[in-house]
Every structure is written in C-alpha cells, then in structure tokens.
Design an enzyme around this catalytic site. Structure first.
Site, mmCIF file in Angstrom:
data_model
loop_
_atom_site.group_PDB
_atom_site.id
_atom_site.type_symbol
_atom_site.label_atom_id
_atom_site.label_comp_id
_atom_site.label_asym_id
_atom_site.label_seq_id
_atom_site.Cartn_x
_atom_site.Cartn_y
_atom_site.Cartn_z
ATOM 1 N N LYS A 197 -5.137 -6.915 4.128
ATOM 2 C CA LYS A 197 -5.924 -5.784 3.638
ATOM 3 C C LYS A 197 -6.608 -5.047 4.791
ATOM 4 O O LYS A 197 -6.684 -3.811 4.786
ATOM 5 C CB LYS A 197 -6.953 -6.281 2.632
ATOM 6 C CG LYS A 197 -6.332 -6.880 1.384
ATOM 7 C CD LYS A 197 -7.375 -7.523 0.478
ATOM 8 C CE LYS A 197 -6.736 -8.147 -0.749
ATOM 9 N NZ LYS A 197 -7.710 -8.847 -1.613
ATOM 10 N N GLU A 250 -2.711 2.106 -3.774
ATOM 11 C CA GLU A 250 -4.147 1.907 -3.939
ATOM 12 C C GLU A 250 -4.506 0.460 -4.257
ATOM 13 O O GLU A 250 -5.485 -0.081 -3.745
ATOM 14 C CB GLU A 250 -4.674 2.818 -5.052
ATOM 15 C CG GLU A 250 -6.172 2.713 -5.291
ATOM 16 C CD GLU A 250 -6.990 3.201 -4.116
ATOM 17 O OE1 GLU A 250 -7.689 2.369 -3.500
ATOM 18 O OE2 GLU A 250 -6.934 4.400 -3.812
#
Length: 355
Positions: free
Chosen positions: A204, A128
């Site tokens: 990302k 996460e």
C-alpha cells in the site's frame, strides 16, 4: 438508455459485496451516472450458482467468456494474488476493456506493466480499493491534493496488525494470544505473514508513494519491520513515556530524496493516529498548501471494499458517457513525468529510536 456492462472475475467476499451493491444501489447509481450498471457475466470456478437476485447474470468457469464478450465495458478483477490476476488484467486490457482491481500486491509489483498496457490500449485502470479499502485515499492523492507537494504520508494501513496491537495494549495480551484472537474473529488469515510482517502495508505504501511523488517504487527498497517481536513490556514502557505503539507506514520528503519505512512506531497519546484502534485504518497526509489532512475508516472488508470498487466503476462510466478517457492520469502524473524514485537508505535516516 445506455447500459454499462460489467464482467466480474471472482465472486468471493468482495465480489459478492460488489454484486450486491450494484443490485441494491442501481437506481441511485443511475441518477448519478445517467446509465444503468448491468452485471453481465461472473466467472468463478468454485461457485455452483449465483444468488437468485442475479438471475439475469451469466455464470461461467471460463474467463475468456468475459474477454470475448464485445458488450462488456469494464472488467473487475477480485481474485487477488499475482497470477493469474496479472494475466487476466492484461488480457482484458488487450481486448480494449477498462479494468478495476483491488489487488495491491499486483499493482505494487506489476503496476508499471499494467498501466503502460492501459495507456497503449486507451483504457482506464481503477484501483481505489487497493490501498485504503473504503477510504478514498487514492482519489485524494490523484485529485484532491494535486495543488500540493506532499511533504509526508503517515498511515496505519493494515487492520489486522492494528487490531493485534490494540488487543495487546487494552488487555495486556502477549502477541501470540492477540493474534489467535484476531484469527478466531476472522481479522487475520491462517497464515498472517503478510499482515504481521508489514508486507501488506509495504504494498500500500509503494502505491501511495508512486501517486504522491510521481515516482516508480521498488518494493524491496522500502524498509520494513513487522510487529511479531513487539511485547507487552514494550507497550507498557511506551505508555509510561506517553506513547502508544502502532505499525506505521511513513514517507517523508527530504529535499530530493524520499524517506520510506514501515515499523512499529511510538506515537504520542495526543496525536490523531494514536486514537485509531481495532481493525480501522487511517492516513495522515501533509501537503505544503493544504496542511494536515486525515482520512479514517474501514481499510478492508466486504462492503467497504465494494464501495471503493463501485466508486471506480462510476468514474469510468462517467468517462464512457462523456466520450473521454484518462482525464486524470492513471498514476496522477503524466507518463513522461514519471521516473524512478530515490529512497533515503534506512542507515541514513535520522530519528528517535527506542531501545
């Protein structure tokens, strides 16, 4: 009472934040999980001793002490970089230990190898913190928005670049001076290349793409342009036209293709992303059923990142307590449904351009 024993590799900024969170929130986490988290071992080659509150934790310089400890359930890697982080994660997985990492570069480049090893060894991978820091964007893509075809992802995914552009906008500073200020405040590294050239953002976006579309992404296929050439004059002209400039990661579904690009982007003043300033991050997700979803918060930093890591630890601990594994597929889609992504070449992208 069951203990969930954790081995931590790296006691730096985020590692120490994780340890502090487990110490301070131990009772609350017990009430949520039904088991106590125990930080059994820490491996750090530069740390002479652990803080006094971790007197029950063993400090070691040999990472094999974690791999060979049969009582450790979960290994957390927080050293960053590609090697030896990749080797450490694969070794932990081979010892049948669940792993958690915040390492976006590693997962964007070696994610396929790590996820396949985890499936083979029937363990979990928590990541996460790799994309949004304290923002739960991974969980949103893997679980909260599963009923949706993701039509688009737009994100301000790098706090350093956003801080620099904010300073340039608010104080009419040239790029070099804004960067120097960010470095003095600790928002930018001595070598800021990964941040200002969009490389960190590309890592990302690659992870986000794989979760949103069930595709394997090659980092080099994502078009990338940094902010180093953005000038106060560009920002002034953009403002005259009713726009602010942000380093934006963009993914848009175009039929059977995905458009993916990272570059300084003019955003209308009335768009929700235009108000994201300083070192904050934000994600604007568009689902065909959910419509617009906006996630905003600290994309990096000691405690926000530690918060996300603990979230992964809790998810894995709950599976351990329930005796089940990978209820949620590691990359959101079942393994046999993941294929290579086909990105729309930048030369074929039709959009508005600023000269």
């Amino acid at each position: 009472m069951k203990d969930i024993r954790v081995g931590l590799i790296g006691f730096g900024t985020v590692g120490s934040g994780l340890a502090q969170t487990l110490f301070e929130q131990n009772e609350r986490l017990f009430r949520k999980v039904g088991a106590r988290f125990v930080l059994s071992r820490v491996v750090d080659i530069n740390l002479p001793k652990l803080p006094d509150q971790f007197a029950g934790t063993t400090l070691s310089r040999d990472v094999n002490d974690i791999f060979n400890d049969p009582d450790i359930d979960i290994v957390v890697e927080l050293i960053g970089g590609l090697e030896p982080a990749r080797t450490f994660l694969l070794e932990a997985i081979s010892h049948k230990k669940h792993v958690v990492t915040a390492n976006k570069a590693l997962l964007s480049i070696h994610g396929k190898e790590i996820f396949e090893a985890a499936v083979k060894n029937n363990v979990e991978v928590g990541f996460e913190a790799s994309v949004g820091g304290g923002i739960p964007v991974i969980k949103a893509l893997k679980e909260g928005l599963v009923a949706n075809r993701i039509l688009s992802i737009m994100g301000i995914m790098n706090g350093t670049a956003n801080y620099i552009l904010t300073k340039m906008t608010d104080e009419d500073l040239p790029f070099e001076e804004a960067l120097r200020t960010a470095q003095e405040l600790g928002f930018a590294e001595a070598d800021p290349t990964y941040d200002i050239e969009g490389i960190d953002t590309a890592h990302k976006l690659a992870i986000s793409l794989s979760l949103a579309y069930g595709k394997r992404v090659r980092l080099e296929d994502i078009y990338r342009e940094g902010i180093a050439k953005t000038s106060p004059l560009d920002i002034e002209f953009a403002g005259d036209l009713g726009y602010t400039i942000k380093l934006l990661a963009i993914a848009i579904r175009r039929g059977g293709l995905i458009e993916a690009r990272i570059h300084p982007t003019m955003i209308p003043f009335d768009h929700i992303l235009a108000s994201v300033n300083g070192n904050f991050n934000a994600f604007h997700l568009m689902g065909d059923n959910s419509g617009s979803v906006f996630l905003y918060g600290q994309g990096a930093g000691m405690m926000p990142t530690a918060s996300a890591v603990v979230g992964d630890l809790v998810d894995i601990a709950r599976d351990i307590m329930a005796g089940t594994w990978r209820r949620v597929p590691l990359r959101s889609y079942k393994k046999d449904q993941i294929e290579d992504i086909h990105l729309l070449p930048m030369d074929d992208v039709v959009t508005n351009y600023y000269f």
